[in-house]
Enzyme design. Structure first.
Site, PDB file in Angstrom:
ATOM      1  N   ARG A   1       8.315 -10.051  10.061  1.00 35.62           N
ATOM      2  CA  ARG A   1       7.816 -10.744  10.151  1.00 35.62           C
ATOM      3  C   ARG A   1       6.839 -11.227   9.565  1.00 35.62           C
ATOM      4  O   ARG A   1       6.134 -12.488   9.101  1.00 35.62           O
ATOM      5  CB  ARG A   1       7.406 -11.278  11.922  1.00 35.62           C
ATOM      6  CG  ARG A   1       8.867 -11.174  12.543  1.00 35.62           C
ATOM      7  CD  ARG A   1       8.332 -11.402  13.596  1.00 35.62           C
ATOM      8  NE  ARG A   1       7.260 -10.348  14.328  1.00 35.62           N
ATOM      9  CZ  ARG A   1       8.491  -9.455  15.152  1.00 35.62           C
ATOM     10  NH1 ARG A   1       9.551  -9.350  15.374  1.00 35.62           N
ATOM     11  NH2 ARG A   1       7.662  -8.405  15.949  1.00 35.62           N
TER      12      ARG A   1
ATOM     13  N   ASP B   1      10.410   2.760  13.065  1.00 35.68           N
ATOM     14  CA  ASP B   1       9.485   2.237  13.760  1.00 35.68           C
ATOM     15  C   ASP B   1       9.138   0.950  12.858  1.00 35.68           C
ATOM     16  O   ASP B   1       8.906   1.021  11.926  1.00 35.68           O
ATOM     17  CB  ASP B   1       8.454   3.070  15.162  1.00 35.68           C
ATOM     18  CG  ASP B   1       8.139   2.199  15.664  1.00 35.68           C
ATOM     19  OD1 ASP B   1       8.607   0.806  15.976  1.00 35.68           O
ATOM     20  OD2 ASP B   1       7.384   2.178  15.908  1.00 35.68           O
TER      21      ASP B   1
ATOM     22  N   ASN C   1       9.424  -2.111  12.251  1.00 35.68           N
ATOM     23  CA  ASN C   1      10.699  -3.146  10.880  1.00 35.68           C
ATOM     24  C   ASN C   1      10.451  -4.316  11.562  1.00 35.68           C
ATOM     25  O   ASN C   1       9.996  -4.947  10.431  1.00 35.68           O
ATOM     26  CB  ASN C   1      12.150  -2.825  11.284  1.00 35.68           C
ATOM     27  CG  ASN C   1      12.608  -1.335  10.826  1.00 35.68           C
ATOM     28  OD1 ASN C   1      12.729  -0.715   9.236  1.00 35.68           O
ATOM     29  ND2 ASN C   1      12.259  -0.090  10.993  1.00 35.68           N
ATOM     30  N   GLY C   2      10.290  -5.146  12.912  1.00 38.79           N
ATOM     31  CA  GLY C   2      10.004  -6.100  12.951  1.00 38.79           C
ATOM     32  C   GLY C   2       8.751  -6.863  12.468  1.00 38.79           C
ATOM     33  O   GLY C   2       8.675  -8.153  12.134  1.00 38.79           O
ATOM     34  N   ARG C   3       8.005  -6.214  13.099  1.00 42.52           N
ATOM     35  CA  ARG C   3       6.331  -6.701  12.706  1.00 42.52           C
ATOM     36  C   ARG C   3       6.214  -6.851  11.254  1.00 42.52           C
ATOM     37  O   ARG C   3       6.003  -7.816  10.633  1.00 42.52           O
ATOM     38  CB  ARG C   3       5.776  -5.492  13.343  1.00 42.52           C
ATOM     39  CG  ARG C   3       4.738  -6.006  14.118  1.00 42.52           C
ATOM     40  CD  ARG C   3       4.040  -4.938  14.922  1.00 42.52           C
ATOM     41  NE  ARG C   3       4.922  -3.970  15.157  1.00 42.52           N
ATOM     42  CZ  ARG C   3       4.976  -2.987  16.859  1.00 42.52           C
ATOM     43  NH1 ARG C   3       3.612  -3.101  17.421  1.00 42.52           N
ATOM     44  NH2 ARG C   3       5.356  -2.321  17.231  1.00 42.52           N
TER      45      ARG C   3
ATOM     46  N   GLY D   1      20.699  -2.750  22.499  1.00 42.56           N
ATOM     47  CA  GLY D   1      21.422  -4.707  22.725  1.00 42.56           C
ATOM     48  C   GLY D   1      21.871  -5.528  21.530  1.00 42.56           C
ATOM     49  O   GLY D   1      22.629  -6.180  21.764  1.00 42.56           O
TER      50      GLY D   1
ATOM     51  N   TYR E   1      15.260 -15.250  18.656  1.00 41.85           N
ATOM     52  CA  TYR E   1      14.721 -14.628  18.011  1.00 41.85           C
ATOM     53  C   TYR E   1      16.326 -13.541  17.532  1.00 41.85           C
ATOM     54  O   TYR E   1      16.522 -13.628  16.405  1.00 41.85           O
ATOM     55  CB  TYR E   1      13.586 -14.783  17.692  1.00 41.85           C
ATOM     56  CG  TYR E   1      13.530 -13.116  16.513  1.00 41.85           C
ATOM     57  CD1 TYR E   1      13.188 -14.063  15.241  1.00 41.85           C
ATOM     58  CD2 TYR E   1      12.600 -12.118  17.141  1.00 41.85           C
ATOM     59  CE1 TYR E   1      12.698 -13.077  14.601  1.00 41.85           C
ATOM     60  CE2 TYR E   1      12.155 -11.211  15.978  1.00 41.85           C
ATOM     61  CZ  TYR E   1      12.309 -11.312  14.957  1.00 41.85           C
ATOM     62  OH  TYR E   1      11.718 -10.967  14.229  1.00 41.85           O
ATOM     63  N   TYR E   2      16.416 -12.787  18.399  1.00 44.30           N
ATOM     64  CA  TYR E   2      17.236 -11.703  18.434  1.00 44.30           C
ATOM     65  C   TYR E   2      18.663 -12.013  18.560  1.00 44.30           C
ATOM     66  O   TYR E   2      18.875 -11.528  17.770  1.00 44.30           O
ATOM     67  CB  TYR E   2      16.906 -10.908  20.108  1.00 44.30           C
ATOM     68  CG  TYR E   2      15.723 -10.092  19.929  1.00 44.30           C
ATOM     69  CD1 TYR E   2      14.923  -9.167  18.429  1.00 44.30           C
ATOM     70  CD2 TYR E   2      15.358  -9.594  21.386  1.00 44.30           C
ATOM     71  CE1 TYR E   2      14.377  -8.832  18.675  1.00 44.30           C
ATOM     72  CE2 TYR E   2      13.995  -8.856  20.928  1.00 44.30           C
ATOM     73  CZ  TYR E   2      13.064  -8.446  19.990  1.00 44.30           C
ATOM     74  OH  TYR E   2      12.250  -7.047  19.868  1.00 44.30           O
TER      75      TYR E   2
ATOM     76  N   HIS F   1      16.671  -2.412   7.848  1.00 43.70           N
ATOM     77  CA  HIS F   1      16.247  -1.503   9.699  1.00 43.70           C
ATOM     78  C   HIS F   1      15.735  -0.390   8.247  1.00 43.70           C
ATOM     79  O   HIS F   1      16.069   1.218   8.796  1.00 43.70           O
ATOM     80  CB  HIS F   1      16.987  -1.025  10.052  1.00 43.70           C
ATOM     81  CG  HIS F   1      16.289  -0.852  11.438  1.00 43.70           C
ATOM     82  ND1 HIS F   1      15.891  -2.493  11.820  1.00 43.70           N
ATOM     83  CD2 HIS F   1      16.111  -0.257  12.332  1.00 43.70           C
ATOM     84  CE1 HIS F   1      14.995  -1.868  13.816  1.00 43.70           C
ATOM     85  NE2 HIS F   1      15.044  -0.119  13.243  1.00 43.70           N
TER      86      HIS F   1
END
Length: 259
Positions: free
Chosen positions: A195, A188, A190-192, A133, A220-221, A184
């Protein structure tokens, strides 16, 4: 007011809130414990929910208390427990005033993926990836190590470089999050991890850790994509600043002060 002026005014307001809270320290130990427990729960729930974890807030609470929730994936249980442990690690780094390092980033990621994907935990990706997305396409896997070195170099230089040092601590934390997400570096988590790094910087600067609510996931995205593709950091910095403002409210409530 322009967006830039509105953001500047908000940052001034947040500096005043920080000064107000600093003047009240040390806070009562019971209040600190209560605030910490609530923060860990909300931070863990929302950060995992953003990534698709289906545990509710109350289910996250009982998982952190050591109870298994029927009908939920084992991975989701580990995600909650691992995130709690990663928060404690962030707080330990801040308490010890450890210098920021690649080792810390890898350790945070190891904690996030512990018992979920041990093979890739703490290891830079060996595949090229896309973000569903998003317009932004992360760099080629071969560029990840050098871009992470560049990120660490920027961070180190920002402590001395006039232009970077002029960044407000909230802007600095937001930029660290953005630059990390743009790379990135992991397959897997990466987002956590991003933050957690953002909040590490906020805590170091004396601001409350923030909770990016899952209800604001779309904003946010979109703010991340705008920053990564268009180079406009303002929407994301504003979002972070708004969350910092929300982060002060539990303190005022606990201390019986007007918000």
């Amino acid at each position: 007011m322009t967006v830039k002026n509105e953001l500047a005014a908000l940052l001034i307001e947040l500096d005043a809130s920080k000064a107000k809270l600093d003047a009240l320290r040390p806070l009562p130990p019971a209040a600190v414990r209560n605030l910490h427990d609530e923060l860990v729960l909300r931070w863990t729930y929302n950060s995992n929910a953003i990534e698709g974890n289906t545990l509710t807030l109350m289910e996250t609470k009982v998982v952190l208390e050591g109870i298994t929730v029927g009908g939920k994936l084992l991975r989701e249980h580990f995600e909650a427990i691992n995130h709690r442990d990663a928060i404690l690690y962030v707080e330990e780094i801040a308490r010890r005033e450890e210098p920021f390092s690649e080792w810390q980033i890898r350790n945070l990621h190891r904690l996030i993926l512990k018992q979920i994907d041990d093979e890739n935990a703490g290891t830079y990706r060996k595949l090229n990836v896309t973000i569903a997305g998003a317009r932004h396409i992360p760099p080629d896997m071969l560029q990840v190590p050098e871009q992470m070195v560049a990120l660490l170099r920027w961070y180190e230089q920002s402590q001395y470089d006039t232009e970077a040092h002029a960044l407000h601590p909230i802007e600095r934390a937001a930029k660290l999050h953005l630059d990390f997400v743009k790379i990135h570096p992991f397959i897997d988590g990466n987002g956590r991890t991003a933050r957690l790094l953002l909040n590490l910087e906020l805590i170091k600067s004396g601001f409350p850790a923030i909770v990016l609510p899952v209800e604001r996931r779309l904003a946010y995205y979109e703010a991340l994509d705008t920053a990564c593709v268009d180079g406009d950091l303002a929407p994301f910095v504003a979002l972070v600043a708004e969350c910092v403002k929300e982060g002060f409210k539990p303190y005022w409530f606990m201390l019986g002060m007007p918000q």
